[in-house]
Design a protein around this motif. Structure first.
Motif, PDB file in Angstrom:
ATOM      1  N   PRO A 240      56.092  33.953  36.614  1.00 58.04           N
ATOM      2  CA  PRO A 240      54.872  33.915  37.408  1.00 58.04           C
ATOM      3  C   PRO A 240      55.161  33.874  38.912  1.00 58.04           C
ATOM      4  CG  PRO A 240      55.310  31.765  36.464  1.00 58.04           C
ATOM      5  CD  PRO A 240      56.297  32.693  35.848  1.00 58.04           C
ATOM      6  N   PRO A 241      54.192  34.309  39.710  1.00 63.93           N
ATOM      7  CA  PRO A 241      54.411  34.354  41.154  1.00 63.93           C
ATOM      8  C   PRO A 241      54.375  32.969  41.785  1.00 63.93           C
ATOM      9  CG  PRO A 241      52.146  34.933  40.647  1.00 63.93           C
ATOM     10  CD  PRO A 241      52.860  34.799  39.322  1.00 63.93           C
ATOM     11  N   THR A 242      55.029  32.834  42.896  1.00 64.92           N
ATOM     12  CA  THR A 242      55.014  31.601  43.683  1.00 64.92           C
ATOM     13  C   THR A 242      54.625  31.976  45.112  1.00 64.92           C
ATOM     14  OG1 THR A 242      57.316  31.785  44.398  1.00 64.92           O
ATOM     15  CG2 THR A 242      56.901  30.701  42.271  1.00 64.92           C
ATOM     16  N   PRO A 243      54.263  31.008  45.927  1.00 64.29           N
ATOM     17  CA  PRO A 243      53.940  31.327  47.323  1.00 64.29           C
ATOM     18  C   PRO A 243      55.077  32.047  48.045  1.00 64.29           C
ATOM     19  CG  PRO A 243      53.172  29.130  46.790  1.00 64.29           C
ATOM     20  CD  PRO A 243      53.987  29.588  45.615  1.00 64.29           C
ATOM     21  N   ASP A 244      56.322  31.755  47.659  1.00 66.70           N
ATOM     22  CA  ASP A 244      57.463  32.393  48.318  1.00 66.70           C
ATOM     23  C   ASP A 244      57.744  33.794  47.787  1.00 66.70           C
ATOM     24  OD1 ASP A 244      57.926  30.146  49.913  1.00 66.70           O
ATOM     25  OD2 ASP A 244      59.198  29.206  48.405  1.00 66.70           O
ATOM     26  N   SER A 245      57.414  34.042  46.533  1.00 68.05           N
ATOM     27  CA  SER A 245      57.737  35.349  45.942  1.00 68.05           C
ATOM     28  C   SER A 245      56.601  36.359  46.052  1.00 68.05           C
ATOM     29  CB  SER A 245      58.093  35.177  44.460  1.00 68.05           C
ATOM     30  OG  SER A 245      56.942  34.847  43.693  1.00 68.05           O
ATOM     31  N   PHE A 246      55.396  35.883  46.354  1.00 63.33           N
ATOM     32  CA  PHE A 246      54.209  36.746  46.327  1.00 63.33           C
ATOM     33  C   PHE A 246      53.876  37.300  47.704  1.00 63.33           C
ATOM     34  CE2 PHE A 246      49.560  37.296  46.598  1.00 63.33           C
ATOM     35  CZ  PHE A 246      49.366  38.213  45.570  1.00 63.33           C
ATOM     36  N   THR A 247      53.553  38.587  47.747  1.00 63.70           N
ATOM     37  CA  THR A 247      53.063  39.240  48.957  1.00 63.70           C
ATOM     38  C   THR A 247      51.667  39.775  48.689  1.00 63.70           C
ATOM     39  OG1 THR A 247      55.308  39.907  49.603  1.00 63.70           O
ATOM     40  CG2 THR A 247      53.472  41.037  50.682  1.00 63.70           C
ATOM     41  N   GLU A 248      50.690  39.276  49.418  1.00 65.52           N
ATOM     42  CA  GLU A 248      49.296  39.660  49.185  1.00 65.52           C
ATOM     43  C   GLU A 248      49.024  41.084  49.663  1.00 65.52           C
ATOM     44  OE1 GLU A 248      44.817  38.305  50.670  1.00 65.52           O
ATOM     45  OE2 GLU A 248      46.488  36.889  50.792  1.00 65.52           O
ATOM     46  N   ASN A 249      48.198  41.793  48.891  1.00 62.42           N
ATOM     47  CA  ASN A 249      47.691  43.096  49.305  1.00 62.42           C
ATOM     48  C   ASN A 249      46.546  42.864  50.279  1.00 62.42           C
ATOM     49  OD1 ASN A 249      46.635  45.703  49.528  1.00 62.42           O
ATOM     50  ND2 ASN A 249      45.567  45.574  47.569  1.00 62.42           N
ATOM     51  N   ARG A 250      46.732  43.244  51.526  1.00 65.71           N
ATOM     52  CA  ARG A 250      45.734  42.955  52.558  1.00 65.71           C
ATOM     53  C   ARG A 250      44.412  43.675  52.307  1.00 65.71           C
ATOM     54  NH1 ARG A 250      49.216  43.048  58.245  1.00 65.71           N
ATOM     55  NH2 ARG A 250      50.653  41.336  57.699  1.00 65.71           N
ATOM     56  N   GLN A 251      44.425  44.697  51.493  1.00 68.03           N
ATOM     57  CA  GLN A 251      43.189  45.424  51.204  1.00 68.03           C
ATOM     58  C   GLN A 251      42.350  44.732  50.136  1.00 68.03           C
ATOM     59  OE1 GLN A 251      45.632  49.203  50.697  1.00 68.03           O
ATOM     60  NE2 GLN A 251      43.772  50.054  51.574  1.00 68.03           N
ATOM     61  N   PHE A 252      42.966  43.769  49.428  1.00 62.08           N
ATOM     62  CA  PHE A 252      42.238  43.101  48.352  1.00 62.08           C
ATOM     63  C   PHE A 252      41.262  42.055  48.874  1.00 62.08           C
ATOM     64  CE2 PHE A 252      41.818  39.650  45.247  1.00 62.08           C
ATOM     65  CZ  PHE A 252      41.312  40.343  44.173  1.00 62.08           C
ATOM     66  N   HIS A 253      41.662  41.297  49.876  1.00 59.38           N
ATOM     67  CA  HIS A 253      40.824  40.197  50.356  1.00 59.38           C
ATOM     68  C   HIS A 253      39.423  40.654  50.792  1.00 59.38           C
ATOM     69  CE1 HIS A 253      40.037  36.149  51.920  1.00 59.38           C
ATOM     70  NE2 HIS A 253      39.463  36.757  52.935  1.00 59.38           N
ATOM     71  N   PRO A 254      39.282  41.752  51.562  1.00 62.83           N
ATOM     72  CA  PRO A 254      37.930  42.196  51.924  1.00 62.83           C
ATOM     73  C   PRO A 254      37.081  42.560  50.708  1.00 62.83           C
ATOM     74  CG  PRO A 254      39.566  43.210  53.355  1.00 62.83           C
ATOM     75  CD  PRO A 254      40.320  42.541  52.250  1.00 62.83           C
ATOM     76  N   ILE A 255      37.711  43.100  49.666  1.00 65.21           N
ATOM     77  CA  ILE A 255      36.962  43.431  48.442  1.00 65.21           C
ATOM     78  C   ILE A 255      36.475  42.153  47.777  1.00 65.21           C
ATOM     79  CG2 ILE A 255      37.087  44.520  46.173  1.00 65.21           C
ATOM     80  CD1 ILE A 255      39.334  46.302  47.295  1.00 65.21           C
ATOM     81  N   LEU A 256      37.364  41.175  47.667  1.00 66.87           N
ATOM     82  CA  LEU A 256      37.005  39.885  47.076  1.00 66.87           C
ATOM     83  C   LEU A 256      35.858  39.240  47.846  1.00 66.87           C
ATOM     84  CD1 LEU A 256      37.526  37.404  45.235  1.00 66.87           C
ATOM     85  CD2 LEU A 256      39.265  36.683  46.890  1.00 66.87           C
ATOM     86  N   GLN A 257      35.957  39.232  49.153  1.00 62.34           N
ATOM     87  CA  GLN A 257      34.929  38.589  49.965  1.00 62.34           C
ATOM     88  C   GLN A 257      33.585  39.309  49.873  1.00 62.34           C
ATOM     89  OE1 GLN A 257      34.723  35.752  51.887  1.00 62.34           O
ATOM     90  NE2 GLN A 257      36.636  35.144  50.885  1.00 62.34           N
ATOM     91  N   SER A 258      33.604  40.628  49.775  1.00 63.75           N
ATOM     92  CA  SER A 258      32.340  41.371  49.672  1.00 63.75           C
ATOM     93  C   SER A 258      31.628  41.057  48.364  1.00 63.75           C
ATOM     94  CB  SER A 258      32.595  42.877  49.786  1.00 63.75           C
ATOM     95  OG  SER A 258      33.310  43.371  48.659  1.00 63.75           O
ATOM     96  N   VAL A 259      32.414  40.875  47.295  1.00 67.85           N
ATOM     97  CA  VAL A 259      31.829  40.528  45.996  1.00 67.85           C
ATOM     98  C   VAL A 259      31.262  39.112  46.035  1.00 67.85           C
ATOM     99  CG1 VAL A 259      32.371  40.065  43.568  1.00 67.85           C
ATOM    100  CG2 VAL A 259      33.283  42.110  44.679  1.00 67.85           C
ATOM    101  N   LEU A 260      31.985  38.190  46.633  1.00 69.72           N
ATOM    102  CA  LEU A 260      31.514  36.813  46.727  1.00 69.72           C
ATOM    103  C   LEU A 260      30.257  36.724  47.595  1.00 69.72           C
ATOM    104  CD1 LEU A 260      34.948  35.013  47.189  1.00 69.72           C
ATOM    105  CD2 LEU A 260      33.489  34.934  45.166  1.00 69.72           C
TER     106      LEU A 260
END
Length: 216
Positions: A69-89
């Motif tokens: 499983p991913p950890t904060p050190d091993s994970f790199t966020e897709n910057r395009q995902f956050h705006p999609i998540l926020q628009s849905v919320l």
């Protein structure tokens, strides 16, 4: 004299029916709704996504990780995902049953007791309902919508890294609909990865599928 003709029986090979080979999709042990694929552009990393489509769409994924499983050190966020998540919320959070329940508690006579800082309870994670932000007590205000991976104790505020954003509620417990991105949310923390309520997850997956097929 009669001669009986010899009859030779020839056994024909059975017709082999083609079999379809279906590869089982891998998901995270801690979250069966998140699929794990080999990154199509980087074999050293795994791509994490809410969509089962193969090959996966990198632009719609949560991000990539060098470990599962991913950890904060091993994970790199897709910057395009956050705006999609926020628009849905921003569109659907006010209709989430758990958020409505939270708003009702916020506006109740005991609402002024809500809003204490959350207590760090170690590394354990678990399912949760969002807890109120600042107590309303029939005065209205804002409530936080937070990730389910690390539920705060009742009446306490989630850690900033777990808060998606806040929605406004009036003194009667009705959600007005104004949404504010917290700006502090992280997809992966030491408590786990993105955890949405069933209602919000369904809305997010639907939106991702629309984008995948070219919908606007």
């Amino acid at each position: 004299m009669l001669y009986r003709a010899a009859v030779r029986t020839v056994r024909l090979p059975a017709v082999c029916k083609p079999t379809l080979s279906v590869r089982a999709l891998s998901t995270l042990p801690s979250n069966p709704h998140i699929y794990v694929f080999e990154h199509p552009l980087d074999a050293t990393r795994s791509l994490l996504t809410l969509l089962p489509t193969e090959p996966p769409n990198v632009q719609l994924a949560l991000g990539a990780s060098t470990s599962v499983p991913p950890t904060p050190d091993s994970f790199t966020e897709n910057r395009q995902f956050h705006p999609i998540l926020q628009s849905v919320l921003a569109t659907h959070a006010i209709n989430d049953p758990s958020v409505k329940q939270q708003a009702a508690a916020f506006a109740s006579p005991g609402g002024f007791n809500l809003g204490q800082p959350n207590k760090r309870s170690g590394d354990g994670a678990g399912a949760a309902n969002q807890q109120a932000g600042m107590g309303g007590a029939n005065k209205g205000g804002w409530i936080h919508v937070s990730d389910e991976r690390n539920p705060p104790d009742w009446g306490r505020i989630a850690w900033p890294e777990d808060i998606f954003g806040s929605v406004e509620v009036d003194g009667n417990g009705s959600l007005i609909g104004n949404w504010q991105d917290s700006g502090t949310y992280r997809i992966v923390t030491r408590e786990g990865i993105l955890g949405l309520t069933p209602y919000l997850r369904e809305k997010l997956v639907r939106r991702l599928k629309e984008l995948e097929t070219g919908g606007k």
